[in-house]
Design a protein around this motif. Structure first.
Motif, PDB file in Angstrom:
ATOM      1  N   UNK A  18      56.172 -24.566 -10.652  1.00  0.00           N
ATOM      2  CA  UNK A  18      57.516 -25.157 -10.540  1.00  0.00           C
ATOM      3  C   UNK A  18      57.965 -25.725 -11.886  1.00  0.00           C
ATOM      4  N   UNK A  22      61.259 -24.867 -15.229  1.00  0.00           N
ATOM      5  CA  UNK A  22      62.171 -25.773 -15.941  1.00  0.00           C
ATOM      6  C   UNK A  22      61.682 -26.040 -17.378  1.00  0.00           C
ATOM      7  N   UNK A  53      63.483 -16.262  -8.051  1.00  0.00           N
ATOM      8  CA  UNK A  53      64.544 -17.229  -7.744  1.00  0.00           C
ATOM      9  C   UNK A  53      65.213 -17.719  -9.036  1.00  0.00           C
TER      10      UNK A  53
ATOM     11  N   UNK B 125      73.280 -17.517  -2.798  1.00  0.00           N
ATOM     12  CA  UNK B 125      72.437 -18.668  -3.141  1.00  0.00           C
ATOM     13  C   UNK B 125      72.999 -19.931  -2.482  1.00  0.00           C
ATOM     14  N   UNK B 140      67.816 -30.349  -5.872  1.00  0.00           N
ATOM     15  CA  UNK B 140      67.733 -28.999  -6.444  1.00  0.00           C
ATOM     16  C   UNK B 140      68.949 -28.704  -7.328  1.00  0.00           C
ATOM     17  N   UNK B 141      70.130 -29.060  -6.823  1.00  0.00           N
ATOM     18  CA  UNK B 141      71.345 -28.812  -7.611  1.00  0.00           C
ATOM     19  C   UNK B 141      71.313 -29.594  -8.922  1.00  0.00           C
ATOM     20  N   UNK B 144      68.388 -27.993 -11.122  1.00  0.00           N
ATOM     21  CA  UNK B 144      68.448 -26.577 -11.484  1.00  0.00           C
ATOM     22  C   UNK B 144      69.819 -26.137 -11.979  1.00  0.00           C
ATOM     23  N   UNK B 165      59.209 -33.768  -7.629  1.00  0.00           N
ATOM     24  CA  UNK B 165      58.570 -32.447  -7.696  1.00  0.00           C
ATOM     25  C   UNK B 165      58.212 -31.927  -6.304  1.00  0.00           C
ATOM     26  N   UNK B 168      61.501 -30.631  -5.014  1.00  0.00           N
ATOM     27  CA  UNK B 168      61.829 -29.370  -5.702  1.00  0.00           C
ATOM     28  C   UNK B 168      60.977 -28.228  -5.141  1.00  0.00           C
ATOM     29  N   UNK B 169      59.701 -28.515  -4.932  1.00  0.00           N
ATOM     30  CA  UNK B 169      58.801 -27.478  -4.418  1.00  0.00           C
ATOM     31  C   UNK B 169      59.266 -26.998  -3.039  1.00  0.00           C
ATOM     32  N   UNK B 172      62.548 -25.000  -3.390  1.00  0.00           N
ATOM     33  CA  UNK B 172      62.363 -23.664  -3.989  1.00  0.00           C
ATOM     34  C   UNK B 172      61.704 -22.713  -3.007  1.00  0.00           C
ATOM     35  N   UNK B 173      60.712 -23.236  -2.242  1.00  0.00           N
ATOM     36  CA  UNK B 173      60.024 -22.376  -1.270  1.00  0.00           C
ATOM     37  C   UNK B 173      61.016 -21.900  -0.210  1.00  0.00           C
ATOM     38  N   UNK B 175      64.301 -21.781  -0.380  1.00  0.00           N
ATOM     39  CA  UNK B 175      65.337 -20.923  -0.962  1.00  0.00           C
ATOM     40  C   UNK B 175      64.821 -19.511  -1.230  1.00  0.00           C
ATOM     41  N   UNK B 176      63.595 -19.432  -1.761  1.00  0.00           N
ATOM     42  CA  UNK B 176      63.021 -18.113  -2.060  1.00  0.00           C
ATOM     43  C   UNK B 176      62.881 -17.316  -0.761  1.00  0.00           C
ATOM     44  N   UNK B 177      62.440 -17.972   0.314  1.00  0.00           N
ATOM     45  CA  UNK B 177      62.295 -17.265   1.602  1.00  0.00           C
ATOM     46  C   UNK B 177      63.648 -16.806   2.121  1.00  0.00           C
ATOM     47  N   UNK B 179      66.385 -16.252   0.404  1.00  0.00           N
ATOM     48  CA  UNK B 179      66.920 -15.177  -0.439  1.00  0.00           C
ATOM     49  C   UNK B 179      66.190 -13.863  -0.159  1.00  0.00           C
TER      50      UNK B 179
END
Lengths: 88, 184
Positions: A18, A22, A53, B125, B140-141, B144, B165, B168-169, B172-173, B175-177, B179
């Motif tokens: 992660x 960044x 992503x 997204x 996240x916004x 990122x 973190x 964020x983790x 991201x997990x 969002x990736x799924x 997407x």
């Protein structure tokens, strides 16, 4: 048995992955992640998804309002909203 | 009975970023995008009585925004049209025909297809971000999209870096799924 100083757990690897997205991982962390990526399929899968992503986010150039912009919008909207809510 | 209810108190937190991203990919100017989003919300307030609840609030607001964007382009095109009438392009007969070369599209420029695909990717997204819990989406916004540093986000939201973190983790997990299911 004492763990090698090169060993990182799967959770730690994901955390470093992660940070890599960044550009916040140190060289040493990247090295340890790289080692784990050579044999751990879970980390490989997570890393692949995570990179994909990041690529999509970059490609789409997604935008959002900054905190200040949103605050300003909120203020002006609230004053308008109050007029509507105070209507009989 | 109406399937969707309207609640303007939540519009800014729930839809402003989505509408802003939708607009900026189409007008390419931050200030104009902000103005159009603001106008959309105000127009939404004025026509709240017309909301039948058959579509979601977001779809309804996007419909208003689309009209605002069209109006914006109509306005600038009519101004541009007037300006072009006054342009006297290459009256010099020696240079006649130069404009042809100048008008050729730059092959290294983004194609219209690229732009459309990227704007659709951005919409996908945002659709996935909408499914995240509010806090996760917010962090996240900030991290990122707005590229705020960790310290600023932690101070603003009163969380620790390790909390950040973890959030964020999770974001991201998820969002990736999402997407993976909807785009890749």
């Amino acid at each position: 048995m004492k763990k090698s100083f090169l060993f990182i757990s799967c959770e730690e690897a994901k955390h470093i992955c992660d940070k890599v997205q960044y550009n916040e991982a140190t060289g040493w962390e990247r090295f340890k992640l790289g080692l784990r990526l050579t044999w751990c399929q879970i980390t490989q899968k997570y890393s692949k998804q995570n990179n994909k992503l990041t690529e999509s986010m970059d490609k789409a150039s997604v935008e959002a309002m900054t905190l200040n912009e949103k605050e300003e919008l909120q203020k002006s909207f609230e004053s308008e909203l109050a007029k509507y809510q105070n209507q009989p | 009975m109406a399937q969707h209810q309207i609640d303007p108190n939540k519009w800014i937190t729930q839809y402003s970023d989505y509408l802003f991203n939708y607009t900026i990919t189409r007008v390419n100017d931050r200030v104009i995008a902000q103005d159009l989003v603001q106008e959309t919300f105000l127009a939404g307030l004025k026509s709240m009585a017309n909301f039948k609840g058959e579509s979601s609030e977001r779809t309804w607001l996007i419909a208003i925004l689309k009209r605002k964007i069209i109006d914006y382009y109509r306005k600038i095109n009519s101004k541009k049209g007037k300006a072009e009438v006054r342009v006297n392009y290459n009256s010099d007969s020696e240079n006649e025909g130069d404009w042809l070369e100048e008008q050729v599209a730059d092959p290294f420029d983004k194609t219209a297809e690229d732009t459309i695909e990227n704007s659709e990717l951005g919409d996908a997204i945002y659709n996935c971000m909408d499914k995240l819990p509010e806090k996760q989406a917010q962090v996240f916004k900030m991290k990122t999209i707005l590229n705020y540093d960790t310290e600023t986000i932690c101070n603003e939201l009163n969380i620790t870096p390790s909390n950040l973190w973890v959030i964020i983790h999770r974001a991201r997990t998820a969002l990736a799924e999402c997407m993976e299911d909807n785009w890749f």
